[in-house]
Design a protein around this motif. Structure first.
Motif, PDB file in Angstrom:
ATOM      1  N   MET A   1       0.852  -1.193   0.000  1.00  0.00           N
ATOM      2  CA  MET A   1       0.000   0.000   0.000  1.00  0.00           C
ATOM      3  C   MET A   1       0.889   1.245   0.000  1.00  0.00           C
ATOM      4  O   MET A   1       1.627   1.509   0.959  1.00  0.00           O
ATOM      5  N   ARG A   2       0.873   1.983  -1.115  1.00  0.00           N
ATOM      6  CA  ARG A   2       1.715   3.168  -1.226  1.00  0.00           C
ATOM      7  C   ARG A   2       1.094   4.306  -0.423  1.00  0.00           C
ATOM      8  O   ARG A   2      -0.087   4.655  -0.610  1.00  0.00           O
ATOM      9  N   THR A   3       1.889   4.908   0.448  1.00  0.00           N
ATOM     10  CA  THR A   3       1.363   5.884   1.405  1.00  0.00           C
ATOM     11  C   THR A   3       2.300   7.083   1.501  1.00  0.00           C
ATOM     12  O   THR A   3       3.534   6.919   1.519  1.00  0.00           O
ATOM     13  N   HIS A   4       1.727   8.292   1.548  1.00  0.00           N
ATOM     14  CA  HIS A   4       2.527   9.486   1.786  1.00  0.00           C
ATOM     15  C   HIS A   4       3.031   9.450   3.225  1.00  0.00           C
ATOM     16  O   HIS A   4       2.314   9.009   4.130  1.00  0.00           O
ATOM     17  N   ILE A   5       4.257   9.916   3.434  1.00  0.00           N
ATOM     18  CA  ILE A   5       4.853   9.781   4.771  1.00  0.00           C
ATOM     19  C   ILE A   5       4.067  10.548   5.837  1.00  0.00           C
ATOM     20  O   ILE A   5       4.095  10.173   7.011  1.00  0.00           O
ATOM     21  N   ARG A  13       4.250  -0.937   8.995  1.00  0.00           N
ATOM     22  CA  ARG A  13       5.516  -1.623   8.685  1.00  0.00           C
ATOM     23  C   ARG A  13       5.814  -1.523   7.200  1.00  0.00           C
ATOM     24  O   ARG A  13       4.931  -1.691   6.352  1.00  0.00           O
ATOM     25  N   LEU A  14       7.085  -1.250   6.889  1.00  0.00           N
ATOM     26  CA  LEU A  14       7.504  -1.096   5.498  1.00  0.00           C
ATOM     27  C   LEU A  14       7.402  -2.417   4.753  1.00  0.00           C
ATOM     28  O   LEU A  14       7.845  -3.455   5.251  1.00  0.00           O
ATOM     29  N   LYS A  15       6.872  -2.350   3.542  1.00  0.00           N
ATOM     30  CA  LYS A  15       6.721  -3.549   2.717  1.00  0.00           C
ATOM     31  C   LYS A  15       7.970  -3.802   1.887  1.00  0.00           C
ATOM     32  O   LYS A  15       8.190  -4.913   1.398  1.00  0.00           O
ATOM     33  N   SER A  16       8.798  -2.769   1.706  1.00  0.00           N
ATOM     34  CA  SER A  16      10.007  -2.917   0.896  1.00  0.00           C
ATOM     35  C   SER A  16      11.106  -2.023   1.450  1.00  0.00           C
ATOM     36  O   SER A  16      10.850  -1.093   2.229  1.00  0.00           O
ATOM     37  N   ASP A  50       6.017   2.204   0.556  1.00  0.00           N
ATOM     38  CA  ASP A  50       5.080   1.076   0.515  1.00  0.00           C
ATOM     39  C   ASP A  50       5.018   0.440   1.895  1.00  0.00           C
ATOM     40  O   ASP A  50       6.059   0.099   2.469  1.00  0.00           O
ATOM     41  N   ILE A  51       3.803   0.301   2.426  1.00  0.00           N
ATOM     42  CA  ILE A  51       3.638  -0.331   3.732  1.00  0.00           C
ATOM     43  C   ILE A  51       2.724  -1.544   3.605  1.00  0.00           C
ATOM     44  O   ILE A  51       1.960  -1.673   2.640  1.00  0.00           O
ATOM     45  N   GLU A  52       2.826  -2.431   4.570  1.00  0.00           N
ATOM     46  CA  GLU A  52       1.920  -3.569   4.616  1.00  0.00           C
ATOM     47  C   GLU A  52       0.506  -3.056   4.890  1.00  0.00           C
ATOM     48  O   GLU A  52       0.324  -2.087   5.635  1.00  0.00           O
ATOM     49  N   THR A  53      -0.489  -3.702   4.273  1.00  0.00           N
ATOM     50  CA  THR A  53      -1.871  -3.268   4.514  1.00  0.00           C
ATOM     51  C   THR A  53      -2.207  -3.409   5.988  1.00  0.00           C
ATOM     52  O   THR A  53      -1.876  -4.413   6.616  1.00  0.00           O
ATOM     53  N   ARG A  54      -2.828  -2.417   6.534  1.00  0.00           N
ATOM     54  CA  ARG A  54      -3.048  -2.373   7.975  1.00  0.00           C
ATOM     55  C   ARG A  54      -3.961  -3.489   8.462  1.00  0.00           C
ATOM     56  O   ARG A  54      -3.842  -3.954   9.583  1.00  0.00           O
ATOM     57  N   GLU A  55      -4.874  -3.937   7.597  1.00  0.00           N
ATOM     58  CA  GLU A  55      -5.778  -5.003   8.006  1.00  0.00           C
ATOM     59  C   GLU A  55      -5.032  -6.309   8.236  1.00  0.00           C
ATOM     60  O   GLU A  55      -5.448  -7.168   9.008  1.00  0.00           O
ATOM     61  N   GLU A  56      -3.875  -6.472   7.529  1.00  0.00           N
ATOM     62  CA  GLU A  56      -3.132  -7.723   7.607  1.00  0.00           C
ATOM     63  C   GLU A  56      -2.083  -7.704   8.697  1.00  0.00           C
ATOM     64  O   GLU A  56      -1.453  -8.715   8.982  1.00  0.00           O
TER      65      GLU A  56
END
Length: 348
Positions: A1-5, A13-16, A50-56
């Motif tokens: 999930m691409r997110t503005h800082i 948590r960062l996905k990459s 990119d962060i991990e989806t919050r639901e997961e």
């Protein structure tokens, strides 16, 4: 999930992996986002991640920094006491319980898997009084990280961590008067101390089925130029596990203060290990340590040799160990001010 800082939330948590515009590594994949990480991203002019989806996201025990620090400290103490029991068992019987090693070390590995900022861990552990027990645990944990950075599987990383945890088990068979000697040893005493490597191999072979872990104990003082012991092996004859443990052992050993001298800074120690990577220590393991520790220095408060307190802003790509720092409102490039070095890092 691409997110503005500016839309990041505590615990994301960062996905990459995150790299800045110069291609330098800033934060590793899996980093838990807090105020310090957001500030670091702002300083590096990084707008989106990119962060991990919050639901997961699965909540972890000790999700706040205070709770995590307490969890870390508790497990560190348990693992240190566990090694003390293993050491005493080896001292009295010549072998140890493999299940005890796994029971005491595994929870610690699960905790540090949540913590990607290795520098903060090293600072925390460095505040402990150094003895053979916590030295061995630190070597085991750093070996785990180096192995993961080199691309080993989870199972191999855990095995390499055990190798680091047990690398000095042979010292249980060295006379206590030599083992605890704080001054320089004479030639005879040095030769007996060196035998801890062969003692360690024998103890591990009596206690475990892993030849690789035993070889790490035997060879962790070998050097790729043939200057090490006990067999003066060269690069191609040293087991990869032993090469990793040797780097971790050297790093942790150099962080311990020498009698009558101040405790060396982590950046100073890292430079020494980096230099040993050109001939003595395995270059790939040293490069993995250097590349992955340096980004974690960014954002840390530090004391300079000038006596000033600074914040590390940027790792200079032409000289890793002379960063750009901020002192008050002023930015200072230590690659230009060659007479000033970073002496010590602080926990926030």
């Amino acid at each position: 999930m691409r997110t503005h800082i500016m839309d990041l939330k505590e615990g994301d948590r960062l996905k990459s992996d995150i790299f800045n515009r110069a291609g330098l590594h800033v934060l590793p994949r899996g980093t838990s986002i807090h105020k310090e990480e957001i500030a670091l991203l702002i300083r590096q002019s990084i707008n989106h991640v990119d962060i991990e989806t919050r639901e997961e996201l699965v909540p972890v025990a000790g999700s706040t920094r205070q709770d995590f620090s307490q969890l870390l400290q508790e497990n560190f103490e348990i693992a240190v006491k566990g090694f003390q029991s293993v050491f005493l068992e080896a001292l009295t019987t010549g072998k140890f319980s493999q299940s005890m090693v796994e029971d005491k070390l595994q929870p610690m590995l699960e905790v540090i898997d949540q913590k990607k900022d290795v520098v903060s861990l090293l600072i925390t552990f460095g505040q402990e009084d150094v003895n053979i027990y916590n030295h061995s645990l630190q070597v085991g944990l750093l070996s785990y990280y180096i192995a993961s950075w080199l691309g080993y599987s989870k199972k191999e990383c855990e095995e390499i961590s055990k190798a680091g945890y047990l690398h000095d088990i042979g010292k249980s068979q060295v006379r206590q008067s030599i083992r605890n000697h704080e001054e320089s040893l004479n030639e005879e005493e040095r030769e007996e101390m060196k035998r801890h490597t062969t003692y360690g191999y024998d103890i591990i072979r009596e206690s475990m089925t892993s030849e690789k872990i035993a070889l790490a104990a035997l060879q962790h003082h070998e050097r790729e130029d043939g200057s090490g012991y006990p067999n003066e092996l060269k690069k191609d004859d040293i087991h990869p596990y032993a090469q990793i443990v040797a780097v971790a052992n050297t790093y942790v050993g150099l962080t311990a203060p020498k009698e009558g001298s101040p405790k060396p800074g982590l950046l100073t120690v890292l430079r020494k290990v980096y230099e040993l990577g050109f001939g003595e220590l395995n270059e790939k393991a040293v490069q993995a340590l250097t590349r992955n520790l340096l980004p974690n220095f960014i954002g840390k408060r530090a004391r300079l040799s000038s006596g000033e307190t600074a914040t590390i802003i940027w790792n200079n790509p032409s000289d890793y160990f002379k960063p750009l720092v901020q002192v008050g409102e002023e930015f200072r490039d230590l690659s230009v001010e060659r007479n000033i070095v970073v002496e010590e890092l602080f926990m926030e």
